[in-house]
Scaffold this motif. Sequence first.
Motif, short mmCIF file in Angstrom:
data_model
loop_
_atom_site.label_atom_id
_atom_site.label_comp_id
_atom_site.label_asym_id
_atom_site.label_seq_id
_atom_site.Cartn_x
_atom_site.Cartn_y
_atom_site.Cartn_z
N VAL A 1 26.95 41.56 57.72
CA VAL A 1 27.82 41.77 58.71
C VAL A 1 28.77 40.51 57.69
N SER A 2 29.03 39.47 56.91
CA SER A 2 29.61 38.70 56.19
C SER A 2 30.42 39.13 55.36
N VAL A 3 29.43 40.19 54.58
CA VAL A 3 30.02 40.72 53.31
C VAL A 3 30.17 42.03 53.53
N GLU A 4 29.95 42.67 54.51
CA GLU A 4 31.19 44.15 55.23
C GLU A 4 32.51 43.50 55.52
N ILE A 5 32.57 42.40 56.02
CA ILE A 5 34.04 42.35 56.03
C ILE A 5 34.46 41.53 55.05
N LEU A 6 33.98 40.62 54.24
CA LEU A 6 35.05 40.69 53.42
C LEU A 6 35.12 42.01 52.84
N THR A 7 34.28 42.90 52.15
CA THR A 7 34.32 44.04 51.13
C THR A 7 35.68 44.75 52.12
N VAL A 8 35.12 45.59 53.20
CA VAL A 8 36.58 45.87 54.02
C VAL A 8 38.02 44.95 53.96
N HIS B 1 44.40 46.90 35.02
CA HIS B 1 43.25 45.98 34.47
C HIS B 1 42.42 45.08 35.34
N PHE B 2 43.55 44.18 35.31
CA PHE B 2 43.02 42.81 36.58
C PHE B 2 42.14 43.02 37.95
N VAL B 3 43.11 43.77 38.04
CA VAL B 3 42.96 44.34 39.41
C VAL B 3 41.61 45.24 39.50
N GLN B 4 40.76 46.19 38.99
CA GLN B 4 40.53 47.27 38.41
C GLN B 4 38.44 46.61 38.01
N ILE B 5 39.11 45.00 36.79
CA ILE B 5 37.75 44.21 37.00
C ILE B 5 37.18 43.32 38.59
N THR B 6 38.62 43.17 38.95
CA THR B 6 38.24 41.70 39.27
C THR B 6 37.56 42.82 41.49
N LEU B 7 38.06 44.28 41.52
CA LEU B 7 37.25 45.04 42.69
C LEU B 7 36.07 45.07 42.14
N CYS B 8 35.64 45.16 40.89
CA CYS B 8 34.43 45.79 40.72
C CYS B 8 33.58 44.58 40.45
N VAL B 9 33.77 43.98 40.28
CA VAL B 9 33.17 42.45 40.10
C VAL B 9 32.95 42.34 41.86
N CYS B 10 34.40 42.61 42.79
CA CYS B 10 33.52 41.84 43.76
C CYS B 10 32.92 42.88 44.89
N GLU B 11 32.73 43.80 44.01
CA GLU B 11 31.43 45.20 44.53
C GLU B 11 30.06 44.82 43.71
N LEU B 12 30.21 44.44 42.44
CA LEU B 12 29.37 43.58 42.53
C LEU B 12 28.83 42.95 43.42
N TYR B 13 29.39 41.90 43.72
CA TYR B 13 28.62 40.55 43.81
C TYR B 13 28.25 40.84 45.25
N GLY B 14 28.56 41.67 45.89
CA GLY B 14 28.33 41.84 47.15
C GLY B 14 27.22 42.89 47.61
N GLY B 15 26.71 43.96 46.55
CA GLY B 15 25.51 44.43 46.75
C GLY B 15 24.59 43.32 45.63
N TRP B 16 24.73 41.97 45.06
CA TRP B 16 24.11 41.36 44.64
C TRP B 16 23.41 40.42 46.15
N MET B 17 24.61 40.19 46.95
CA MET B 17 24.26 39.51 48.15
C MET B 17 23.66 40.29 49.24
N THR B 18 23.73 41.49 49.37
CA THR B 18 22.90 41.61 50.58
C THR B 18 21.83 42.63 50.21
#
Length: 141
Positions: A34-41, A63-80
């Motif tokens: 739930v914590s990861v998904e709140i952050l993701t949404v 590209h700054f935003v794209q890199i930030t979003l991609c790293v957030c998504e990968l981190y969220g997957g890892w933390m899931t």
Amino acid sequence: MVGSITDSDALIASLWKEYGKADARWLYFDPTIVSVEILTVVLGGSLALVLVYAIVKEKHYRHFVQITLCVCELYGGWMTFCPDWLMGSPNLNTNSWLYFWVYLVFFNGVWVLIPGLLLWQSWVELKKMHHRGSNSRKKFQ
């Protein structure tokens, strides 16, 4: 924010219930999920909207935003998944070919592959911009 998805009859709930056969944490109020998904949404959704605007309008910060979003998504997957892996995957159904290879590996692999490809795209574009900038500075020296 409280309860479990198993109590709902909504259409989207049926999708979560099906995925919950592969990862039981999606069936009940798991605080990590739930914590990861709140952050993701909230964060990921906002960044995605900014990224779409930056791409369409060809903004310099794309590209700054794209890199930030991609790293957030990968981190969220890892933390899931990492906390569950560290506990021996008690919530993951690894005994079923369908649930393991299709639901867990393939569907979640998409959330690794796409950010990975977009990170590579940003790397290539930033490298090109750097070389163009380096070449133009050399002309003026």
